[in-house]
Design a protein around this motif. Structure first.
Motif, mmCIF file in Angstrom:
data_model
loop_
_atom_site.group_PDB
_atom_site.id
_atom_site.type_symbol
_atom_site.label_atom_id
_atom_site.label_comp_id
_atom_site.label_asym_id
_atom_site.label_seq_id
_atom_site.Cartn_x
_atom_site.Cartn_y
_atom_site.Cartn_z
ATOM 1 N N UNK A 197 1.792 -0.460 5.096
ATOM 2 C CA UNK A 197 1.180 0.768 5.611
ATOM 3 C C UNK A 197 -0.210 0.982 5.047
ATOM 4 N N UNK A 198 -1.186 1.219 5.928
ATOM 5 C CA UNK A 198 -2.590 1.262 5.524
ATOM 6 C C UNK A 198 -3.163 2.679 5.380
ATOM 7 N N UNK A 199 -2.339 3.708 5.524
ATOM 8 C CA UNK A 199 -2.885 5.055 5.681
ATOM 9 C C UNK A 199 -3.380 5.692 4.383
ATOM 10 N N UNK A 200 -2.980 5.192 3.213
ATOM 11 C CA UNK A 200 -3.457 5.790 1.961
ATOM 12 C C UNK A 200 -4.699 5.027 1.524
ATOM 13 N N UNK A 201 -5.745 5.245 2.298
ATOM 14 C CA UNK A 201 -7.063 4.647 2.066
ATOM 15 C C UNK A 201 -8.080 5.656 2.577
ATOM 16 N N UNK A 202 -8.970 6.142 1.706
ATOM 17 C CA UNK A 202 -9.851 7.255 2.103
ATOM 18 C C UNK A 202 -10.928 6.894 3.114
ATOM 19 N N UNK A 203 -11.124 5.621 3.407
ATOM 20 C CA UNK A 203 -12.181 5.234 4.343
ATOM 21 C C UNK A 203 -11.959 5.875 5.706
ATOM 22 N N UNK A 204 -12.867 6.750 6.084
ATOM 23 C CA UNK A 204 -12.793 7.405 7.392
ATOM 24 C C UNK A 204 -11.723 8.466 7.523
ATOM 25 N N UNK A 205 -11.148 8.915 6.424
ATOM 26 C CA UNK A 205 -10.069 9.912 6.485
ATOM 27 C C UNK A 205 -10.469 11.125 5.648
ATOM 28 N N UNK A 206 -10.970 12.147 6.309
ATOM 29 C CA UNK A 206 -11.523 13.307 5.609
ATOM 30 C C UNK A 206 -10.451 14.083 4.834
ATOM 31 N N UNK A 207 -9.249 14.206 5.411
ATOM 32 C CA UNK A 207 -8.188 14.943 4.709
ATOM 33 C C UNK A 207 -7.771 14.222 3.433
ATOM 34 N N UNK A 208 -7.676 12.904 3.502
ATOM 35 C CA UNK A 208 -7.306 12.137 2.319
ATOM 36 C C UNK A 208 -8.410 12.187 1.274
ATOM 37 N N UNK A 209 -9.646 12.134 1.709
ATOM 38 C CA UNK A 209 -10.765 12.261 0.775
ATOM 39 C C UNK A 209 -10.725 13.602 0.051
ATOM 40 N N UNK A 210 -10.455 14.658 0.810
ATOM 41 C CA UNK A 210 -10.370 15.987 0.195
ATOM 42 C C UNK A 210 -9.197 16.063 -0.774
#
Length: 816
Positions: A344-357
């Protein structure tokens, strides 16, 4: 000949029990056996001599409990305690007095063994014995990983300095604690290391892991020998040994008890005779990979003498090299190279504003929810990348690892371009991680390969070097060869490498996918290795990306792709993976495909603001559980309705799943923490209304005198409190008189007693007898790894609890 040189050349024999043997010589209940190293060296030397006379090759030191955490507060020979803190030893810290006492104890113990060997004039090795701390490590307990490493380092340094020939880390039930001990050994000495687990009757560890987890961890971290000890007699151990031998490439040491303990006239007894023990051990010696034999609780020099005589002339079969590409957590393994797996690749902040926050604000529940969602969508492994400008990536990686491993049991792929962040995550990780990544650049190779060698990860290898990504498949193969060669120089076997032939966007190069597929086939066929790809790169810049990516994934799988880094929430990608497994005969009875199409895996998980209170408890989301409980109460819900309608049913599900082995200790504890937050919200509401919650009943818990292991007791306490019981925790190593005084003072009607060590079972029996004699009507429940229901009955206890949920049920019965 050194110990390492002797492995697999002939059967080697370890000695037998120490604690039960010293009890037979008069060791009082509650006194630490380690005290006798200095107080009665002549008795230890004589006992070691008996094992040497029996023919044993390896003699273990009397140091099972000799570490600063156990000795911090443990009464010494003079009656004084080494801990100087106000909690009288409860702190668990490594104080200077406790470290000094540990070093002195270990030095005396090693000297006793070396003296016995010298007197015997035999060629034998001295093994430094290292037992568990008795504490549960964070995040499930309150002992930090680094404090555990520091505690194990003290006896290991002292033992090496005193002349020990090898280290034996034994009776481990928590793989995380074993990792701490093994790292301490590797960082503080150059001695061979034996690691020994003690599984339950189902072959499981405290955190739910089985023999596959044990084998992966021991091999990954570089142990010399893998072992099983304690808990069961040779009949059960034989089955365990066969299962472990099928998975492990290490020589195996098997050390059973002389059967299960029972009480007879206040004395712990074992029923397997030396002759019966020897017969069963001789059969065990025929199992391929079993190269060493010994004994644990209840075994005597006579047991080993008979065993050595029965095994005369037998030669061990060296373990077969399994070359399994396995990543693991504390509870699960994922085998690569059999059926393709989804990362699963979703825990990567690239291009993901909610995860970055979330990373910037420390919203770790959001990250946990992302992991849970991907697991529900069918991910086998989770990629974890915390690379975001402006944050401490190494610290964030450690926290993310801890949070995710508390929330779910999937193995993790630690993803970072920073060697510091990779090491921080690898050190914190409970298991053998997948490391993403190394490249063919010299700087990358020199920084990452030593980390993988030390911490045992499987390694993603990017086929690029200082010149960039080669344009041809042959060029990428050349980089792959270079990485494999350099890894071999570090002692990293080829089966631990996964090669990524790197896919670029077809929108920029129409031949990018074709080149990648050709490189994938070439690398796999030429080097015989596993492969991995970040699949979605291929569709960058194109409309309807999922369609393109899924088609490419299908082609890559046909070319031999073993692991796909994808968004498991994508129906197209997930379906491509499922159908490939189905059509290539790697989905037994079509079960995975049918389950997915029935909706058990394809339904997207609810977003964090959509979950119910019950779901928040089940997922262990503390903050959301508290907020949802408060919101429900503000909508005029009755506090008792929340308890009966959400809290108790959710805890019941958690408990049943834990008992069934489908949910593991970290998730149990995390759900318990979430439940505590719901209870806090309810208490606050009741206090505002002038009410007071009524507990189901009051219970006193204690680990008996002489036993400083309180892991089981603490788990029971948490579960009892969540079910509404008022728990008085008296701590560990509690004298019978202190327990009696507390029962009288607090008018306690139910007492729970715990013991892990066979040597403390008599103290438990004495405590039960004292309570029954002195307080009419008091009821006593007992539990612990060394106890059986029969032993509980024989000592006069009112009940036996094999696990935390059993204790909850038994307590409920006592108050109804």
């Amino acid at each position: 000949m050194t110990f390492r040189e002797a492995l697999t050349t002939r059967l080697l024999f370890f000695d037998g029990a120490m604690g039960t043997a010293l009890q037979a010589q008069g060791l009082p209940p509650g006194e630490a056996p380690e005290n006798w190293n200095a107080a009665h060296p002549e008795r230890l030397i004589a006992l070691h001599g008996e094992y040497l006379s029996a023919g044993c090759d390896v003699i273990t030191t009397n140091t099972f409990g000799a570490n600063p955490i156990k000795l911090n507060g443990q009464p010494t020979v003079g009656g004084k305690r080494s801990c100087t803190c106000s909690a009288d030893g409860a702190c668990g810290s490594v104080t200077e007095p406790s470290a000094a006492l540990t070093a002195q104890t270990v030095a005396a113990a090693v000297n006793n063994v070396k003296t016995a060997i010298a007197l015997s004039r035999k060629n034998a090795w001295c093994a430094l014995d290292i037992g568990p701390t008795g504490r549960l490590l964070e995040p499930n307990g309150n002992l930090s990983f680094e404090d555990a490493v520091a505690a194990f380092a003290v006896p290991i340094r002292a033992g090496a300095a005193a002349g020990a020939d090898l280290v034996v880390v034994e009776t481990m039930t928590d793989p995380y604690e074993l990792k701490a001990a093994l790292l301490a050994a590797k960082e503080n000495c150059a001695l061979p290391v034996v690691v020994s687990f003690s599984p339950d009757k189902d072959g499981k560890l405290l955190t739910g892991g089985g023999f596959d987890v044990m084998a992966a961890l021991a091999e990954g971290l570089g142990a010399d020998v893998l072992s099983l000890n304690c808990g069961f007699g040779p009949d059960v151990m034989a089955g365990f040994a066969r299962r472990l031998a099928a998975l492990s490439s290490l020589p195996l040491l098997i050390m059973p008890n002389a059967g299960l303990p029972r009480m007879e006239d206040g004395v712990t007894c074992f029923d397997v005779t030396p002759a019966d023990f020897a017969g069963q051990m001789a059969e065990m010696a025929a199992i391929p990979g079993v190269c060493l034999l010994g004994g644990c609780c209840g075994t005597t020099p006579e047991h080993l003498k008979e065993t050595i005589a029965r095994c005369k002339g037998l030669l061990p079969t060296a373990p077969a090299q399994k070359s399994r590409t396995v990543v693991s957590s504390y509870a699960k393994t994922v085998l690569l190279g059999h059926a393709p797996v989804a990362i699963g690749e979703r825990i990567n902040p690239t291009g993901k504003k909610k995860l970055q926050a979330a990373l910037r604000e420390g919203d770790w529940e959001y990250i946990a929810a992302q992991g849970i969602s991907q697991k529900q969508d069918g991910a086998d492994i989770l990629d974890v990348n915390c690379g975001l400008p402006g944050i401490d990536e190494a610290a964030a990686m450690q926290t993310a690892v801890s949070v995710l491993q508390s929330a779910l049991s999937l193995p993790l792929q630690l993803d970072s371009a920073s060697p510091e962040a990779l090491e921080a995550g690898l050190r914190k990780y409970n298991g053998i991680a997948l490391v993403n990544s190394v490249s063919g650049k010299e700087e990358s190779l020199s920084q990452v390969l030593p980390l993988v060698k030390k911490y045992g990860g499987m390694l993603v290898c990017l086929t690029l070097d200082e010149t960039g990504i080669p344009e041809t498949p042959e060029g990428r193969l050349a980089v792959a060869r270079k990485i494999a060669r350099r890894a071999e120089e570090y002692g990293i076997a080829r089966h631990r490498l996964l090669f990524d032939p790197l896919c670029m966007a077809v929108s920029a190069d129409v031949n990018a996918a074709k080149t990648t597929l050709e490189a994938l086939r070439l690398i796999k066929q030429t080097l015989g290795v596993s492969t991995v790809l970040g699949v979605s790169n291929v569709s960058f810049g194109l409309p309807n990306r999922d369609t393109v990516s899924a088609a490419f994934l299908t082609q890559a799988l046909a070319a031999g792709l073993d692991a796909a880094i994808i968004n498991p929430g994508s129906t197209a990608m997930r379906t491509a993976l499922l159908t490939h497994r189905l059509l290539t005969g790697r989905d037994a009875q079509c079960a995975g495909y049918i389950a997915a199409m029935a909706g058990t895996q394809t339904q997207a998980a609810p977003q964090s603001d959509e979950i119910t209170l019950r779901e928040a408890i089940l997922r262990g989301l503390e903050g959301q559980a508290y907020a949802l409980a408060k919101k429900t109460l503000e909508n005029n819900a009755e506090p008792n309705a929340i308890i009966s309608g959400a809290l108790i049913p959710a805890l019941g599900e958690v408990g049943e799943s834990f008992a069934a082995g489908t949910l593991f200790l970290p998730q149990l504890m995390q759900s318990a923490k979430a439940a505590q937050e719901v209870s806090r919200a309810v208490r606050e509401a009741l206090e505002l209304s002038g009410q007071k919650p009524e507990p189901h009943g009051r219970i006193a818990l204690a680990t008996v005198e002489g036993d400083v292991h309180d892991i089981g007791k603490n788990i029971v306490r948490v579960m009892l409190e969540n079910y509404g019981f008022d728990v008085l925790d008296l701590g560990k190593n509690v004298p019978a008189g202190d327990i009696l005084a507390a029962v009288r003072r607090e008018d306690i009607r139910l007492v729970g007693l715990s013991a892990l060590m066979t040597t403390t079972v008599p103290a438990m029996a004495q405590t039960v007898a004292l309570l029954k004699e002195s307080v009419p009507g008091v009821k006593v429940l007992v539990g612990g790894a060394v106890l059986t229901e029969q032993a509980a009955k024989e000592m006069g206890a009112d009940g036996y609890a094999g696990d935390a949920m059993g204790a909850v049920r038994a307590a409920g019965d006592c108050f109804t």
